[in-house]
Scaffold this active site. Sequence first.
Site, PDB file in Angstrom:
ATOM      1  N   VAL A  58       0.851  -1.198   0.000  1.00  0.00           N
ATOM      2  CA  VAL A  58       0.000   0.000   0.000  1.00  0.00           C
ATOM      3  C   VAL A  58       0.883   1.243   0.000  1.00  0.00           C
ATOM      4  O   VAL A  58       1.812   1.339   0.802  1.00  0.00           O
ATOM      5  CB  VAL A  58      -0.908   0.012   1.251  1.00  0.00           C
ATOM      6  CG1 VAL A  58      -1.758   1.275   1.287  1.00  0.00           C
ATOM      7  CG2 VAL A  58      -1.788  -1.236   1.289  1.00  0.00           C
ATOM      8  N   VAL A  85       4.763  -1.000   3.000  1.00  0.00           N
ATOM      9  CA  VAL A  85       4.397   0.369   2.642  1.00  0.00           C
ATOM     10  C   VAL A  85       5.221   0.789   1.437  1.00  0.00           C
ATOM     11  O   VAL A  85       6.461   0.717   1.462  1.00  0.00           O
ATOM     12  CB  VAL A  85       4.637   1.322   3.830  1.00  0.00           C
ATOM     13  CG1 VAL A  85       4.213   2.738   3.448  1.00  0.00           C
ATOM     14  CG2 VAL A  85       3.876   0.832   5.065  1.00  0.00           C
ATOM     15  N   LYS A  86       4.536   1.202   0.392  1.00  0.00           N
ATOM     16  CA  LYS A  86       5.240   1.624  -0.823  1.00  0.00           C
ATOM     17  C   LYS A  86       5.666   3.085  -0.671  1.00  0.00           C
ATOM     18  O   LYS A  86       4.831   3.966  -0.407  1.00  0.00           O
ATOM     19  CB  LYS A  86       4.330   1.447  -2.048  1.00  0.00           C
ATOM     20  CG  LYS A  86       4.057  -0.018  -2.364  1.00  0.00           C
ATOM     21  CD  LYS A  86       3.027  -0.196  -3.452  1.00  0.00           C
ATOM     22  CE  LYS A  86       3.492   0.279  -4.799  1.00  0.00           C
ATOM     23  NZ  LYS A  86       2.442   0.071  -5.842  1.00  0.00           N
ATOM     24  N   ILE A  87       6.951   3.310  -0.847  1.00  0.00           N
ATOM     25  CA  ILE A  87       7.522   4.655  -0.696  1.00  0.00           C
ATOM     26  C   ILE A  87       8.182   5.046  -2.014  1.00  0.00           C
ATOM     27  O   ILE A  87       9.026   4.305  -2.531  1.00  0.00           O
ATOM     28  CB  ILE A  87       8.593   4.671   0.427  1.00  0.00           C
ATOM     29  CG1 ILE A  87       8.010   4.189   1.756  1.00  0.00           C
ATOM     30  CG2 ILE A  87       9.220   6.045   0.549  1.00  0.00           C
ATOM     31  CD1 ILE A  87       7.028   5.135   2.415  1.00  0.00           C
TER      32      ILE A  87
END
Length: 225
Positions: A58, A85-87
């Site tokens: 996400v 977590v997509k950064i």
Amino acid sequence: MKLLIDDAHIDLIKRIYEFYPVDGVTTNPTILAKGGRNPYEVLKEIRTFIGEGAQLHVQAVSREAAGMVKEAKRIVAELGENTFVKIPSLPEGFKAMKMLREEGIRFTATAVYTPMQAFLAAKCGASYTAPYINRIDNLGYNGVQVAKNIHDIFRNNRLETQVLAASFKNSQQLLELCEYGIGAATVAPEVIEGLVKNQAVTAAVDEFIKDFEGLTGTGKDMSSC
Ligand code: G3P
């Protein structure tokens, strides 16, 4: 190679899960926007369906590192430990990645167009980096080759980060990366279904059934002949 679904539409996810061996789901803000619903409502529905054992990726949308970290904490709190977590792989993103590593929150470096973005993300402790295969192709470069280069850089530098290739438009792009042994690929439902769309296969199976029914009678199979 892990295979994930790049979509947030629960009916499509259920359909792919019914037929294919998949390892989880990835989303991005554009994918969530298409559904027109509250992001957490949709993502919790997906988490409940795929279970705690499957990966969910996400994306954070803040422009600054502190905001990305704040989002990451909520994302993991709401959606469970097996959520990455997509950064985005830009300066504030790298800053956030280093902070997330300290916090023990797993993350996927996204918006990767070049091998050196991926290298920096890996050094920040990314679990995955996501090169955008088709989007790189559309810029006039070779997306598959970029993903292969990243895979090699990780192995040659003993970095544990895996490639999570994204943005596929056809089976050939996926085949080449599968042959190369990259860690994971995330693929839209229609492209996953396209992997086995082949009239020769259907024709072969139809002929077997016709021949068998010619031998045993219409509707008969090996459990009823
Ligand atoms: O999330 C990034 C990637 O999956 C985007 O794919 O098809 O929009 O280029 P696409």
